[in-house]
Design a protein around this motif. Structure first.
Motif, PDB file in Angstrom:
ATOM      1  N   ASP A 153      -5.453  -0.902   3.385  1.00  0.00           N
ATOM      2  CA  ASP A 153      -6.179   0.371   3.306  1.00  0.00           C
ATOM      3  C   ASP A 153      -7.388   0.336   4.231  1.00  0.00           C
ATOM      4  O   ASP A 153      -7.707   1.308   4.900  1.00  0.00           O
ATOM      5  CB  ASP A 153      -6.649   0.634   1.867  1.00  0.00           C
ATOM      6  CG  ASP A 153      -5.484   0.892   0.916  1.00  0.00           C
ATOM      7  OD1 ASP A 153      -4.686   1.796   1.211  1.00  0.00           O
ATOM      8  OD2 ASP A 153      -5.369   0.183  -0.090  1.00  0.00           O
ATOM      9  N   GLU A 184     -16.047   3.087  -5.739  1.00  0.00           N
ATOM     10  CA  GLU A 184     -14.911   3.395  -6.625  1.00  0.00           C
ATOM     11  C   GLU A 184     -15.326   3.093  -8.057  1.00  0.00           C
ATOM     12  O   GLU A 184     -14.973   2.049  -8.602  1.00  0.00           O
ATOM     13  CB  GLU A 184     -13.713   2.508  -6.280  1.00  0.00           C
ATOM     14  CG  GLU A 184     -13.164   2.661  -4.871  1.00  0.00           C
ATOM     15  CD  GLU A 184     -12.172   1.535  -4.552  1.00  0.00           C
ATOM     16  OE1 GLU A 184     -11.148   1.413  -5.248  1.00  0.00           O
ATOM     17  OE2 GLU A 184     -12.449   0.764  -3.623  1.00  0.00           O
ATOM     18  N   SER A 244       0.833  -1.208   0.000  1.00  0.00           N
ATOM     19  CA  SER A 244       0.000   0.000   0.000  1.00  0.00           C
ATOM     20  C   SER A 244       0.866   1.255   0.000  1.00  0.00           C
ATOM     21  O   SER A 244       2.093   1.181   0.050  1.00  0.00           O
ATOM     22  CB  SER A 244      -0.979   0.009   1.175  1.00  0.00           C
ATOM     23  OG  SER A 244      -1.879  -1.056   1.033  1.00  0.00           O
ATOM     24  N   ARG A 262     -14.722  -0.609   4.642  1.00  0.00           N
ATOM     25  CA  ARG A 262     -15.233  -1.772   3.910  1.00  0.00           C
ATOM     26  C   ARG A 262     -16.696  -1.472   3.577  1.00  0.00           C
ATOM     27  O   ARG A 262     -17.331  -0.682   4.284  1.00  0.00           O
ATOM     28  CB  ARG A 262     -15.132  -3.026   4.787  1.00  0.00           C
ATOM     29  CG  ARG A 262     -15.129  -4.274   3.938  1.00  0.00           C
ATOM     30  CD  ARG A 262     -14.732  -5.503   4.679  1.00  0.00           C
ATOM     31  NE  ARG A 262     -14.940  -6.657   3.801  1.00  0.00           N
ATOM     32  CZ  ARG A 262     -14.898  -7.897   4.207  1.00  0.00           C
ATOM     33  NH1 ARG A 262     -14.634  -8.185   5.464  1.00  0.00           N
ATOM     34  NH2 ARG A 262     -15.108  -8.894   3.356  1.00  0.00           N
ATOM     35  N   GLY A 295      -4.411  -7.698  -1.174  1.00  0.00           N
ATOM     36  CA  GLY A 295      -5.029  -6.611  -1.968  1.00  0.00           C
ATOM     37  C   GLY A 295      -5.150  -5.310  -1.204  1.00  0.00           C
ATOM     38  O   GLY A 295      -4.180  -4.826  -0.623  1.00  0.00           O
ATOM     39  N   GLY A 296      -6.363  -4.769  -1.185  1.00  0.00           N
ATOM     40  CA  GLY A 296      -6.580  -3.476  -0.533  1.00  0.00           C
ATOM     41  C   GLY A 296      -6.852  -3.568   0.969  1.00  0.00           C
ATOM     42  O   GLY A 296      -7.286  -2.584   1.574  1.00  0.00           O
ATOM     43  N   SER A 297      -6.552  -4.707   1.584  1.00  0.00           N
ATOM     44  CA  SER A 297      -6.927  -4.909   2.997  1.00  0.00           C
ATOM     45  C   SER A 297      -6.200  -3.976   3.974  1.00  0.00           C
ATOM     46  O   SER A 297      -6.763  -3.621   5.011  1.00  0.00           O
ATOM     47  CB  SER A 297      -6.646  -6.351   3.420  1.00  0.00           C
ATOM     48  OG  SER A 297      -7.351  -7.221   2.587  1.00  0.00           O
ATOM     49  N   ARG A 307     -18.348  -1.996  -3.767  1.00  0.00           N
ATOM     50  CA  ARG A 307     -17.023  -1.456  -4.113  1.00  0.00           C
ATOM     51  C   ARG A 307     -17.100  -0.648  -5.407  1.00  0.00           C
ATOM     52  O   ARG A 307     -16.454   0.373  -5.551  1.00  0.00           O
ATOM     53  CB  ARG A 307     -15.987  -2.579  -4.253  1.00  0.00           C
ATOM     54  CG  ARG A 307     -15.615  -3.176  -2.922  1.00  0.00           C
ATOM     55  CD  ARG A 307     -14.495  -4.174  -3.051  1.00  0.00           C
ATOM     56  NE  ARG A 307     -13.191  -3.520  -3.013  1.00  0.00           N
ATOM     57  CZ  ARG A 307     -12.040  -4.193  -2.998  1.00  0.00           C
ATOM     58  NH1 ARG A 307     -12.039  -5.506  -3.029  1.00  0.00           N
ATOM     59  NH2 ARG A 307     -10.894  -3.561  -2.949  1.00  0.00           N
ATOM     60  N   GLY A 344      -1.570  -5.369  -4.703  1.00  0.00           N
ATOM     61  CA  GLY A 344      -2.530  -5.530  -5.790  1.00  0.00           C
ATOM     62  C   GLY A 344      -2.277  -6.860  -6.475  1.00  0.00           C
ATOM     63  O   GLY A 344      -1.148  -7.356  -6.502  1.00  0.00           O
ATOM     64  N   ARG A 347     -13.493   1.268 -10.868  1.00  0.00           N
ATOM     65  CA  ARG A 347     -13.283  -0.183 -10.931  1.00  0.00           C
ATOM     66  C   ARG A 347     -14.116  -0.845 -12.020  1.00  0.00           C
ATOM     67  O   ARG A 347     -13.991  -2.046 -12.232  1.00  0.00           O
ATOM     68  CB  ARG A 347     -13.674  -0.840  -9.579  1.00  0.00           C
ATOM     69  CG  ARG A 347     -12.789  -0.465  -8.435  1.00  0.00           C
ATOM     70  CD  ARG A 347     -13.251  -1.156  -7.168  1.00  0.00           C
ATOM     71  NE  ARG A 347     -12.809  -2.528  -7.075  1.00  0.00           N
ATOM     72  CZ  ARG A 347     -11.680  -2.919  -6.503  1.00  0.00           C
ATOM     73  NH1 ARG A 347     -10.888  -2.046  -5.951  1.00  0.00           N
ATOM     74  NH2 ARG A 347     -11.346  -4.178  -6.466  1.00  0.00           N
ATOM     75  N   ALA A 378       0.313  -6.533   0.318  1.00  0.00           N
ATOM     76  CA  ALA A 378      -0.749  -5.745  -0.326  1.00  0.00           C
ATOM     77  C   ALA A 378      -0.170  -4.937  -1.474  1.00  0.00           C
ATOM     78  O   ALA A 378       0.094  -3.740  -1.339  1.00  0.00           O
ATOM     79  CB  ALA A 378      -1.400  -4.829   0.707  1.00  0.00           C
TER      80      ALA A 378
END
Ligand code: UDP
Length: 245
Positions: free
Chosen positions: A190, A217, A108, A198, A186-188, A213, A162, A220, A160
Motif C-alpha cells: 500500500d 488510522e 493487498s 508512510r 504487511g501494508g508495505s 499510524r 496482513g 488500529r 502482503a
C-alpha cells in the motif's frame, strides 16, 4: 547467534546484514523464509503456540516494531537496530534491480500490487517483476495462486496479506513452489504503490511510527492495546522473575 525473546528466536542483525544473508540465499537458490517480528505477533504467539513454532521455523527473524527492540534491550540482549518489512523490502528491491533477480508481489487489494510494481520499476530501473497478484483469494483459489507463482518462478516473493495470515501462508505453501526467499510485508505494498503515505520522518526518528499510524488510522487502536500487554509480559517474565530469584 539468535536471541530468545519469549520463546521466539530473533536474529540480532542490521538491515544490511539481513540483506546480505538474503542475497546469498538468492544466489545459491536456497530457500529463506523471513519473518519481521512485531510485538503483536509475538504476543499472540504466546497463546497460539503454532504461531511460535512457525516463527521458529523461519530462517531469518528481524526485530520489527520498537516494542521488540525495547524488549531485547531491556532483557540485556540488544539487537543492533529495528528492521521493518518495508525497509528491508526496499533494500531488496534495490538489490534485485542491480542483480537482475525476479520479484513477485502478492497481496493487498486488487490493483495495489500492480501499482506497487510500477512504482518499484520507476524507483529501481531494471527491476524484473515476475508477477503480481492481489491478496483477496479464498482457500479454494489457493492452488491456483500457488501455481501462478510457480510458473512465474521468482527469486523473491513479498507477501502482503496482513499478519499472521501472510506468515502462515508462506509457511504452508513454501515447499510447494520451491522459492528461494519469501517475506511477509504487511501494508508495505500500500505504501509502495503510493496509496498510503508512510508516517512522517518526525515520528520515525523518535521511534513513534506506531503513534503516527494510530493517528492516521484510529481504527488500529484495538490492535495497539497489545503493546502495553506485551511490555508488561516482558517485565514479568524477565525482570520480576529475576528479582524474585
Ligand atoms: N490483505 C490482503 N488480504 C486479506 C487481508 C489483508 O491482501 O485477506 C492486505 C491488506 O489489503 C493490506 C495488508 O494485507 O494491504 C495488511 O496491512 P496491515 O496494515 O494490516 O499490515 P501490518 O503492516 O499492520 O502488518
Amino acid at each position: 547467534m539468535k536471541i530468545n525473546l519469549l520463546g521466539a528466536q530473533i536474529d540480532p542483525l542490521t538491515l544490511e546484514q539481513f540483506a546480505e544473508k538474503i542475497a546469498l540465499s538468492v544466489e545459491k537458490k536456497l530457500s529463506c523464509f523471513v519473518v519481521t517480528l512485531n510485538p503483536e505477533l509475538l504476543y499472540r504467539a504466546q497463546y497460539e503456540k503454532y504461531l511460535l513454532a512457525m516463527i521458529n521455523r523461519a530462517d531469518l527473524v528481524t526485530a520489527d516494531g520498537i516494542g521488540i527492540v525495547w524488549a531485547c534491550r531491556t532483557t540485556g540482549r540488544p539487537v543492533p537496530q529495528r528492521v521493518t518489512g518495508i525497509d528491508l523490502m526496499m533494500r531488496l528491491l534495490e538489490l534485485a534491480a542491480e542483480k537482475r533477480w525476479r520479484v513477485f508481489l502478492l497481496g493487498s487489494a486488487p490493483g495495489v500490487a500492480e501499482a506497487a510494481a510500477q512504482r518499484a520499476v520507476k524507483l529501481f530501473p531494471g527491476l524484473r517483476v515476475a508477477g503480481t497478484l492481489h491478496g483477496y483469494f479464498s482457500d479454494h483459489e489457493n492452488d491456483e495462486v500457488v501455481s501462478k507463482i510457480k510458473c512465474a518462478s521468482p527469486d523473491l516473493i513479498f507477501v502482503a496479506l496482513g499478519s499472521p495470515r501472510q506468515e502462515r501462508w508462506i509457511d504452508e505453501n513454501f515447499n510447494s513452489f520451491g522459492m528461494p526467499v519469501a517475506m511477509g510485508v504487511g501494508g508495505s505494498l500500500d505504501v509502495l504503490s503510493g496509496n498510503i503515505q508512510r508516517v512522517p520522518e518526525w515520528f520515525m526518528r523518535r521511534n513513534l511510527e506506531w503513534l503516527g499510524r494510530l493517528l492516521r488510522e484510529p481504527s488500529r487502536w484495538k490492535r495497539m492495546l497489545v503493546l502495553p500487554k506485551f511490555m508488561i509480559l516482558v517485565l514479568i517474565r524477565y525482570k520480576i522473575k529475576r528479582f524474585g530469584n
